[in-house]
Design an enzyme around this catalytic site. Structure first.
Site, PDB file in Angstrom:
ATOM      1  N   LYS A 172      18.025 -33.098   1.591  1.00  0.00           N
ATOM      2  CA  LYS A 172      17.737 -34.305   0.813  1.00  0.00           C
ATOM      3  C   LYS A 172      17.864 -33.992  -0.673  1.00  0.00           C
ATOM      4  CE  LYS A 172      14.004 -36.157  -0.811  1.00  0.00           C
ATOM      5  NZ  LYS A 172      14.593 -36.635  -2.081  1.00  0.00           N
ATOM      6  N   GLU A 247       9.966 -23.112  -4.014  1.00  0.00           N
ATOM      7  CA  GLU A 247      10.424 -22.744  -5.367  1.00  0.00           C
ATOM      8  C   GLU A 247       9.861 -23.798  -6.306  1.00  0.00           C
ATOM      9  OE1 GLU A 247      11.993 -20.169  -6.294  1.00  0.00           O
ATOM     10  OE2 GLU A 247      12.884 -19.382  -4.459  1.00  0.00           O
ATOM     11  N   CYS A 281      13.307 -24.591 -14.362  1.00  0.00           N
ATOM     12  CA  CYS A 281      12.023 -24.003 -13.978  1.00  0.00           C
ATOM     13  C   CYS A 281      11.806 -22.666 -14.671  1.00  0.00           C
ATOM     14  CB  CYS A 281      11.987 -23.835 -12.466  1.00  0.00           C
ATOM     15  SG  CYS A 281      13.462 -23.010 -11.859  1.00  0.00           S
ATOM     16  N   GLU A 381       3.683 -27.319 -17.455  1.00  0.00           N
ATOM     17  CA  GLU A 381       5.147 -27.347 -17.513  1.00  0.00           C
ATOM     18  C   GLU A 381       5.613 -28.671 -18.123  1.00  0.00           C
ATOM     19  OE1 GLU A 381       7.364 -27.723 -13.811  1.00  0.00           O
ATOM     20  OE2 GLU A 381       8.650 -26.088 -14.488  1.00  0.00           O
TER      21      GLU A 381
HETATM   22  P1  NAD Z   1       9.507 -33.223  -7.485  1.00  0.00           P
HETATM   23  O1  NAD Z   1       8.549 -32.277  -6.868  1.00  0.00           O
HETATM   24  O2  NAD Z   1       9.020 -34.517  -7.956  1.00  0.00           O
HETATM   25  O3  NAD Z   1      10.703 -33.539  -6.472  1.00  0.00           O
HETATM   26  C1  NAD Z   1      11.507 -32.529  -5.896  1.00  0.00           C
HETATM   27  C2  NAD Z   1      12.117 -33.067  -4.621  1.00  0.00           C
HETATM   28  O4  NAD Z   1      11.069 -33.327  -3.696  1.00  0.00           O
HETATM   29  C3  NAD Z   1      12.879 -34.386  -4.775  1.00  0.00           C
HETATM   30  O5  NAD Z   1      13.993 -34.377  -3.906  1.00  0.00           O
HETATM   31  C4  NAD Z   1      11.853 -35.417  -4.315  1.00  0.00           C
HETATM   32  O6  NAD Z   1      12.427 -36.597  -3.808  1.00  0.00           O
HETATM   33  C5  NAD Z   1      11.164 -34.647  -3.209  1.00  0.00           C
HETATM   34  N1  NAD Z   1       9.812 -35.118  -2.907  1.00  0.00           N
HETATM   35  C6  NAD Z   1       8.950 -35.783  -3.717  1.00  0.00           C
HETATM   36  N2  NAD Z   1       7.810 -36.068  -3.052  1.00  0.00           N
HETATM   37  C7  NAD Z   1       7.942 -35.553  -1.807  1.00  0.00           C
HETATM   38  C8  NAD Z   1       7.115 -35.513  -0.659  1.00  0.00           C
HETATM   39  N3  NAD Z   1       5.899 -36.054  -0.658  1.00  0.00           N
HETATM   40  N4  NAD Z   1       7.572 -34.901   0.459  1.00  0.00           N
HETATM   41  C9  NAD Z   1       8.783 -34.327   0.464  1.00  0.00           C
HETATM   42  N5  NAD Z   1       9.636 -34.345  -0.574  1.00  0.00           N
HETATM   43  C10 NAD Z   1       9.218 -34.940  -1.711  1.00  0.00           C
HETATM   44  O7  NAD Z   1      10.204 -32.376  -8.642  1.00  0.00           O
HETATM   45  P2  NAD Z   1      11.300 -32.871  -9.673  1.00  0.00           P
HETATM   46  O8  NAD Z   1      10.594 -33.625 -10.745  1.00  0.00           O
HETATM   47  O9  NAD Z   1      12.424 -33.504  -8.943  1.00  0.00           O
HETATM   48  O10 NAD Z   1      11.836 -31.472 -10.224  1.00  0.00           O
HETATM   49  C11 NAD Z   1      11.256 -30.805 -11.282  1.00  0.00           C
HETATM   50  C12 NAD Z   1      10.356 -29.700 -10.757  1.00  0.00           C
HETATM   51  O11 NAD Z   1      11.118 -28.786  -9.965  1.00  0.00           O
HETATM   52  C13 NAD Z   1       9.790 -28.872 -11.876  1.00  0.00           C
HETATM   53  O12 NAD Z   1       8.435 -28.608 -11.644  1.00  0.00           O
HETATM   54  C14 NAD Z   1      10.596 -27.579 -11.805  1.00  0.00           C
HETATM   55  O13 NAD Z   1       9.971 -26.459 -12.334  1.00  0.00           O
HETATM   56  C15 NAD Z   1      10.828 -27.457 -10.357  1.00  0.00           C
HETATM   57  N6  NAD Z   1      11.962 -26.557 -10.107  1.00  0.00           N
HETATM   58  C16 NAD Z   1      11.716 -25.328  -9.555  1.00  0.00           C
HETATM   59  C17 NAD Z   1      12.767 -24.439  -9.359  1.00  0.00           C
HETATM   60  C18 NAD Z   1      12.539 -23.073  -8.774  1.00  0.00           C
HETATM   61  O14 NAD Z   1      13.500 -22.470  -8.295  1.00  0.00           O
HETATM   62  N7  NAD Z   1      11.334 -22.545  -8.772  1.00  0.00           N
HETATM   63  C19 NAD Z   1      14.050 -24.816  -9.695  1.00  0.00           C
HETATM   64  C20 NAD Z   1      14.249 -26.067 -10.275  1.00  0.00           C
HETATM   65  C21 NAD Z   1      13.192 -26.947 -10.454  1.00  0.00           C
END
Ligand code: NAD
Length: 488
Positions: A172, A247, A281, A381
């Site tokens: 997804k 992650e 991130c 963050e």
């Molecule tokens: P998010 O957690 O809001 O969403 C990430 C993904 O999860 C999206 O596809 C979203 O639709 C899905 N999602 C949201 N709610 C969900 C649920 N209840 N159940 C299952 N899936 C769900 O994060 P974001 O705002 O899209 O991304 C930014 C975040 O990602 C930041 O905190 C960043 O640090 C982190 N990030 C981490 C890494 C890493 O490798 N550690 C890499 C890139 C981004």
């Protein structure tokens, strides 16, 4: 441009016909209407993946690898198109999607294409007369949930090892950036991936995402996203005892010591925080600098930050584009207000650019704020072009500031003192450390964090372990086993 779900080898509408409007962050225009997967669509994708998984897992590893290598070639051949698509969907400047994101995507698929037939099992020396061999077995169907900050690259980070190891996937993409994943699926179909091995279901987290996390037919979920959502994923996955790989967020410490090469540290820090508008991130979001070199560094750094060319990401000369969504832009702007209210001193930036041509986009100027290390903006963050600055006097103080946050993803340090470099690298609370550079990634180097940044690793052999289960098989070759119940 593909705009429908990819399930069982074909592009299909959502069962209820729902769509999501995907916006161009440069001007808010509608880039595409993409089919929105809901729970029933995820179920369909899992059925397709379950049907494909056994044959895919039994296929010779070299043949799986060959398909991944072909996909890498197809991505390279499509690089001009794919980079423009990614730029329009995310706001990453074209020079970055063309020179970094898409080449890295191809390189990662190629790395795991080569890995497929090199990842092998072992034979364990056990009691005489027995052969105990251990083979890495695919898990079956894995669910993969990715965020919006590096969508095309994350396709390769997650799909590459999962497919090389013999799993079928249901992925997804983030609801706001689904375009490149659909194009990768199209290229995969063209190079001959069997139907059902790759399934792409754009949709919202609360519906499609949750269904992936709770579906009993999915053996593991690999999630990249925020820490708050990641914790919910781990909780929801517990009911089916699904394996979880997380992650999550970060708050990178970037320590500049008094003996550092200052021009190199200025350039590396600028890349560390401003590349991709700081939406990384592992962004170098906290500069921790020795007080004796702070003034020289900051004069150079703020001049560089103010000179960064912010604008339409499709213009090849643009160095920083818009943030990826209005909602996120507003969140970052609100953090700048929090910084001011916490006594932060804005050294450069701190607002949307004045250029009227950018007024409809999600733009923010590169921003640097001097603030106390205990301030909210120095601990939470922000995920934007926003860097906090903190000074120190001793190595211990530098480490204390660096390790004072809950996250533990990436961190960097700049020094010409060899033993200090390795000592601080050892003591930094982080999964990845860069010495005299920042934010390097490579498909062979394990990527992931500790603490509130999650657990598990992408890339390298570690990623292959994430997507396999060791199976131990005991063979009685010629062992003499005395009867346990002598009467028998
Ligand atoms: P998010 O957690 O809001 O969403 C990430 C993904 O999860 C999206 O596809 C979203 O639709 C899905 N999602 C949201 N709610 C969900 C649920 N209840 N159940 C299952 N899936 C769900 O994060 P974001 O705002 O899209 O991304 C930014 C975040 O990602 C930041 O905190 C960043 O640090 C982190 N990030 C981490 C890494 C890493 O490798 N550690 C890499 C890139 C981004």
């Amino acid at each position: 441009m593909q705009t429908r779900l990819f399930i069982g080898g074909e592009f299909v509408d959502a069962l209820d016909g729902a769509t999501i409007e995907v916006l161009d962050p440069h001007d808010g225009s509608v880039l595409a209407k993409v089919a929105e997967a809901k729970e029933a669509d995820v179920d369909r994708a899992v059925v397709a993946a379950q049907a494909a998984a056994p044959a895919w897992g039994r296929m010779a590893a070299a043949d799986r690898g060959r398909l991944l290598l072909k996909l890498a070639d197809a991505i390279e051949a499509d690089a001009d198109n794919l980079s423009v698509l990614e730029t329009r969907d995310t706001g990453h400047p074209l020079r970055d999607t063309r020179n970094l994101d898409v080449p890295r995507t191809a390189a990662t698929f190629r790395y795991f294409g080569g890995m497929a037939d090199k990842f092998q099992g072992s034979v364990v020396p056990v009691e005489a007369g027995f052969l105990d061999y251990v083979t890495p077995q695919p898990l079956g169907v894995v669910g993969q949930i990715v965020p919006w900050n590096f969508p095309v690259m994350f396709c390769s980070w997650k799909m590459g090892p999962a497919l090389a190891a013999g799993n079928a996937i249901v992925m997804k993409p983030a609801e706001i950036t689904p375009m490149s994943a659909l194009r990768i699926a199209e290229l995969a179909a063209e190079v001959g991936f069997p139907e059902g091995v790759i399934n792409i279901v754009p949709g919202y987290g609360a519906t499609a995402g949750q269904r992936i996390v709770t579906h009993p037919g999915i053996a593991k979920v690999s999630f990249t996203g925020s820490t708050a959502v990641g914790k919910g994923v781990a909780r929801s996955a517990a009911d089916t005892l699904k394996q979880v790989h997380l992650e999550l967020g970060g708050k990178g410490a970037n320590i500049v010591f008094e003996d550092a090469n200052i021009p190199a540290a200025v350039g590396g820090t600028a890349f560390g925080i401003f590349h991709n508008q700081g939406q990384a991130c592992i962004a170098a979001s906290r500069l921790i600098i020795h007080e004796s070199v702070a003034q020289e560094f900051l004069e150079r750094f703020t001049a560089l930050a103010a000179s960064i060319k912010v604008g339409d990401p499709k213009d090849p000369s643009t160095e920083m584009g818009p943030l990826t969504s209005t909602m996120h832009r507003d969140r970052v702007l609100s953090y700048i207000e929090v910084a001011r209210s916490e006594g932060g001193q804005v050294l450069t930036g701190g607002k949307a650019p004045d250029d009227p041509a950018l007024a409809d986009g999600c733009y923010i100027e590169p921003t640097v704020v001097a603030v106390d290390p205990s301030a909210r903006v120095a601990c939470e963050e922000v995920f934007g072009p926003f860097m906090t600055v903190h000074t120190f006097r001793t190595d211990e103080e530098a480490l204390q500031i660096a390790n004072s946050v809950d996250y533990g993803l990436g961190g960097g340090l700049w020094t010409n003192n060899l033993s200090r470099a390795h000592r601080v690298a050892r003591d930094l609370h982080a999964g990845m450390v860069w010495i005299n550079s920042y934010k390097r990634v490579n498909p062979g180097s394990p990527f992931g964090g500790i603490g509130q940044s999650g657990y598990g690793r992408e890339m390298g052999f570690e990623a292959m372990r994430e997507y396999t289960e060791p199976k131990a098989v005991w063979v009685n070759v010629d062992a003499q086993i005395p009867p346990f119940y002598p009467r028998g």
